[in-house]
Design a protein around this motif. Structure first.
Motif, PDB file in Angstrom:
ATOM      1  N   ARG A 279      36.801 -46.894  68.865  1.00 20.73           N
ATOM      2  CA  ARG A 279      36.860 -45.588  69.522  1.00 20.73           C
ATOM      3  C   ARG A 279      35.557 -45.331  70.235  1.00 20.73           C
ATOM      4  O   ARG A 279      34.544 -45.963  69.947  1.00 20.73           O
ATOM      5  CB  ARG A 279      37.064 -44.478  68.490  1.00 20.73           C
ATOM      6  CG  ARG A 279      38.479 -44.345  68.003  1.00 20.73           C
ATOM      7  CD  ARG A 279      38.589 -43.346  66.870  1.00 20.73           C
ATOM      8  NE  ARG A 279      39.936 -43.363  66.328  1.00 20.73           N
ATOM      9  CZ  ARG A 279      40.943 -42.648  66.817  1.00 20.73           C
ATOM     10  NH1 ARG A 279      40.749 -41.827  67.835  1.00 20.73           N
ATOM     11  NH2 ARG A 279      42.143 -42.723  66.294  1.00 20.73           N
ATOM     12  N   CYS A 280      35.601 -44.383  71.172  1.00 27.90           N
ATOM     13  CA  CYS A 280      34.369 -43.974  71.838  1.00 27.90           C
ATOM     14  C   CYS A 280      33.831 -42.724  71.123  1.00 27.90           C
ATOM     15  O   CYS A 280      34.508 -42.172  70.269  1.00 27.90           O
ATOM     16  CB  CYS A 280      34.634 -43.703  73.315  1.00 27.90           C
ATOM     17  SG  CYS A 280      35.403 -42.102  73.604  1.00 27.90           S
ATOM     18  N   PRO A 281      32.608 -42.281  71.444  1.00 24.69           N
ATOM     19  CA  PRO A 281      32.038 -41.119  70.748  1.00 24.69           C
ATOM     20  C   PRO A 281      32.861 -39.846  70.954  1.00 24.69           C
ATOM     21  O   PRO A 281      32.734 -38.902  70.183  1.00 24.69           O
ATOM     22  CB  PRO A 281      30.644 -40.961  71.365  1.00 24.69           C
ATOM     23  CG  PRO A 281      30.342 -42.267  71.989  1.00 24.69           C
ATOM     24  CD  PRO A 281      31.644 -42.861  72.401  1.00 24.69           C
ATOM     25  N   HIS A 282      33.710 -39.817  71.987  1.00 24.67           N
ATOM     26  CA  HIS A 282      34.547 -38.637  72.200  1.00 24.67           C
ATOM     27  C   HIS A 282      35.799 -38.699  71.338  1.00 24.67           C
ATOM     28  O   HIS A 282      36.598 -37.773  71.342  1.00 24.67           O
ATOM     29  CB  HIS A 282      34.941 -38.530  73.681  1.00 24.67           C
ATOM     30  CG  HIS A 282      33.765 -38.605  74.606  1.00 24.67           C
ATOM     31  ND1 HIS A 282      33.399 -39.777  75.239  1.00 24.67           N
ATOM     32  CD2 HIS A 282      32.841 -37.677  74.960  1.00 24.67           C
ATOM     33  CE1 HIS A 282      32.313 -39.567  75.969  1.00 24.67           C
ATOM     34  NE2 HIS A 282      31.949 -38.300  75.804  1.00 24.67           N
ATOM     35  N   GLY A 283      35.969 -39.787  70.638  1.00 25.95           N
ATOM     36  CA  GLY A 283      37.113 -39.926  69.739  1.00 25.95           C
ATOM     37  C   GLY A 283      38.303 -40.625  70.361  1.00 25.95           C
ATOM     38  O   GLY A 283      39.333 -40.797  69.716  1.00 25.95           O
ATOM     39  N   GLY A 313      38.499 -35.507  76.642  1.00 25.23           N
ATOM     40  CA  GLY A 313      37.324 -35.078  77.392  1.00 25.23           C
ATOM     41  C   GLY A 313      36.291 -36.185  77.478  1.00 25.23           C
ATOM     42  O   GLY A 313      35.091 -35.964  77.325  1.00 25.23           O
ATOM     43  N   CYS A 314      36.769 -37.402  77.703  1.00 26.11           N
ATOM     44  CA  CYS A 314      35.909 -38.585  77.638  1.00 26.11           C
ATOM     45  C   CYS A 314      35.458 -38.998  79.036  1.00 26.11           C
ATOM     46  O   CYS A 314      36.251 -39.014  79.976  1.00 26.11           O
ATOM     47  CB  CYS A 314      36.690 -39.719  76.984  1.00 26.11           C
ATOM     48  SG  CYS A 314      35.994 -41.342  77.260  1.00 26.11           S
ATOM     49  N   GLY A 315      34.173 -39.326  79.149  1.00 21.96           N
ATOM     50  CA  GLY A 315      33.670 -39.815  80.421  1.00 21.96           C
ATOM     51  C   GLY A 315      33.090 -41.208  80.288  1.00 21.96           C
ATOM     52  O   GLY A 315      32.180 -41.572  81.049  1.00 21.96           O
ATOM     53  N   CYS A 316      33.586 -41.980  79.323  1.00 19.90           N
ATOM     54  CA  CYS A 316      33.000 -43.305  79.071  1.00 19.90           C
ATOM     55  C   CYS A 316      33.407 -44.297  80.153  1.00 19.90           C
ATOM     56  O   CYS A 316      34.505 -44.200  80.709  1.00 19.90           O
ATOM     57  CB  CYS A 316      33.459 -43.822  77.718  1.00 19.90           C
ATOM     58  SG  CYS A 316      32.740 -42.907  76.358  1.00 19.90           S
ATOM     59  N   PRO A 317      32.535 -45.264  80.415  1.00 21.63           N
ATOM     60  CA  PRO A 317      32.907 -46.316  81.370  1.00 21.63           C
ATOM     61  C   PRO A 317      33.873 -47.310  80.718  1.00 21.63           C
ATOM     62  O   PRO A 317      34.200 -47.169  79.551  1.00 21.63           O
ATOM     63  CB  PRO A 317      31.570 -46.983  81.673  1.00 21.63           C
ATOM     64  CG  PRO A 317      30.768 -46.799  80.430  1.00 21.63           C
ATOM     65  CD  PRO A 317      31.206 -45.484  79.839  1.00 21.63           C
TER      66      PRO A 317
HETATM   67 ZN   LIG Z   1      34.448 -41.427  75.598  1.00 19.90          ZN
END
Ligand SMILES: [Zn+2]
Length: 462
Positions: A279-283, A313-317
């Motif tokens: 997962r990313c930090p935004h979940g 609400g994720c802005g991960c690459p």
């Molecule tokens: Zn993210």
């Protein structure tokens, strides 16, 4: 005296009739081999399966009464000679050698009088030493050799089986029915649905309690032991060991049919072993995505938060899958082998998950205890009240403290670490499922381990 050839054949109750192990098949094989290699027509001895009396071998004894210097003893493979473990097997082979004769294992192209045969014998001898020392950690080559000879080389066995005195797998009368029930519960159900069903029915899992989880069921459903091919993994190599089956091919296919549909069709463990664990930090859970490049027909694989991006609400690459996979392998292998890593300790003792969310409560109880002690020292509380309050707080502290269980051996962890490093993507995905690994990927691509499952449950689930 002219050298002679002997052929020895044996069947045990376990041998399948159609596998080339029938007595006539073994005899013909030896005769053909002798003819091809210009050996004399073999004098044949055979031990049929005897019910009741386990592993009696009168024909072997009779044959050895005749074998002398210069003779050749032919057998299909080592399993025909193998008996009660490597030490005893080696003793039988040494017995032939001591008479100045040689042993040829036809299917394994092994001749004890050749340099290669001597090497294999020395491996067997090494194994025998290990066995005598009762060492659990066997060398990889030894395990491979034993496994190929039909021996299950480790103490932990697939759920539903037991390892008999000859170290071969047998169905376990005590657990075979629960495993069958668990596997058949998967027919037409998702892992999640089936695990709920099994918990409801109280069917015991490998822990002995009905605590089924989708990951545990998934691990079970990957075990080809249930269709007669137990897989043992050593240094990343998968070795199949024949064993009695628990399901028919039709049942096996039924429980795997439509499995992709249940898992959402997204999961391709052969390409994206981390999906379901990352997962990313935004979940947002990371999914695999493939991009083809017009020039050179190259394909790149990425991990992306994809269509769930907005929801989280994720802005991960996006991340290159190959790099993330390698980083995950490194991280896990390090945790498995580095005794100073806190996650390693959790694996080793099953003590605490990395974070069980109760640190705050524990701290509060400990503060209350020291405040109480201070009150008592200052004489502001009666001894009787102090003792009963203290007992109460101590009980809460105990309830909040996870019990350490010394369960896992370091060699097991080293083996798992080697697997993690070398395994195919598909097998890595299985290991991640088994360990219930949860990873976090930071926007800069750094991986963090959020949690994994203590290893004793893993061992039992395998
Ligand atoms: Zn993210």
């Amino acid at each position: 005296m002219t050298p002679r050839a002997f052929s020895y054949a044996r069947v045990s109750g376990r041998d399948q009739a159609d596998s080339g192990y029938s007595l006539p098949a073994q005899r013909e094989r030896a005769a053909a081999f002798a003819q091809f290699h210009a050996l004399p027509v073999p004098i044949h001895f055979e031990d049929p399966a005897v019910s009741g009396k386990r592993d009696a071998r009168p024909a072997w004894v009779a044959m050895m009464g005749q074998v002398r210097a210069g003779d050749t003893v032919l057998a299909k493979d080592l399993t025909r000679i193998a008996r009660g473990g490597i030490v005893q097997t080696l003793t039988l082979i040494r017995d032939i050698e001591a008479r100045g004769a040689r042993l040829v294992l036809i299917d394994q192209s092994l001749d004890t009088s050749t340099p290669f045969g001597r090497v294999v014998l020395s491996i067997l001898a090494t194994l025998a030493e290990y066995e005598l020392e009762q060492t659990r950690e066997r060398s990889m080559i030894g395990r491979t050799f034993a496994a190929k000879a039909g021996i299950w080389p480790q103490g932990s066995v697939p759920y539903g089986y037991l390892r008999n005195a000859e170290k071969r797998l047998e169905l376990n009368p005590a657990t075979r029915e629960p495993v069958r029930a668990a596997l058949l519960a998967l027919v037409g159900r998702s892992y999640q649905e089936a695990s709920e069903e099994l918990r409801g029915q109280g069917i015991p899992s490998p822990t002995g309690k009905p605590n089924w989880s989708p990951a545990r069921l998934h691990a079970l459903a990957q075990q080809t032991a249930y269709i007669g091919r137990a897989v043992f993994v050593s240094g990343g190599e998968r070795i199949e060991v024949p064993c009695p089956r628990l399901l028919s091919d039709e049942e096996w296919e039924a429980l795997h049919a439509g499995r992709r549909a249940f898992s959402g069709g997204e999961r391709r463990p052969d390409r994206y072993p981390l999906v379901g664990h990352l997962r990313c930090p935004h979940g947002a859970p990371m999914n695999g995505r493939q991009e083809s490049h017009r020039n050179a027909g190259m394909v790149s694989r990425y991990h992306v938060s994809g269509r769930l991006k907005r929801h989280y609400g994720c802005g991960c690459p996006s991340f290159r899958a190959a790099q993330v996979d390698d980083a995950a392998r490194d991280l896990l292998a390090r945790v498995l082998t580095d005794p100073t890593d806190p996650a390693h300790l959790a694996l080793l003792t099953g003590a605490t998950p990395l974070s069980d969310g109760r640190e705050q409560e524990r701290q509060e109880v400990q503060e209350s205890l020291s405040n109480l002690a201070r009150l008592r020292v200052l004489g502001q509380i009666e001894e009787r009240d102090y003792l009963s309050l203290r007992e109460e707080l101590k009980a809460r502290e105990r309830a909040l403290t996870p019990k350490p269980r010394q369960v896992t051996e370091v060699p097991v962890m080293n083996e798992l670490a080697a697997d993690v490093r070398e395994a195919s993507s598909e097998h890595l995905a299985e290991l991640l499922d088994l360990l219930d690994v949860r990873l976090l990927i930071q926007p800069d691509g750094t991986l963090e381990l959020l949690g994994l499952r203590p290893l004793d449950t893993v061992q039992q689930a395998v």
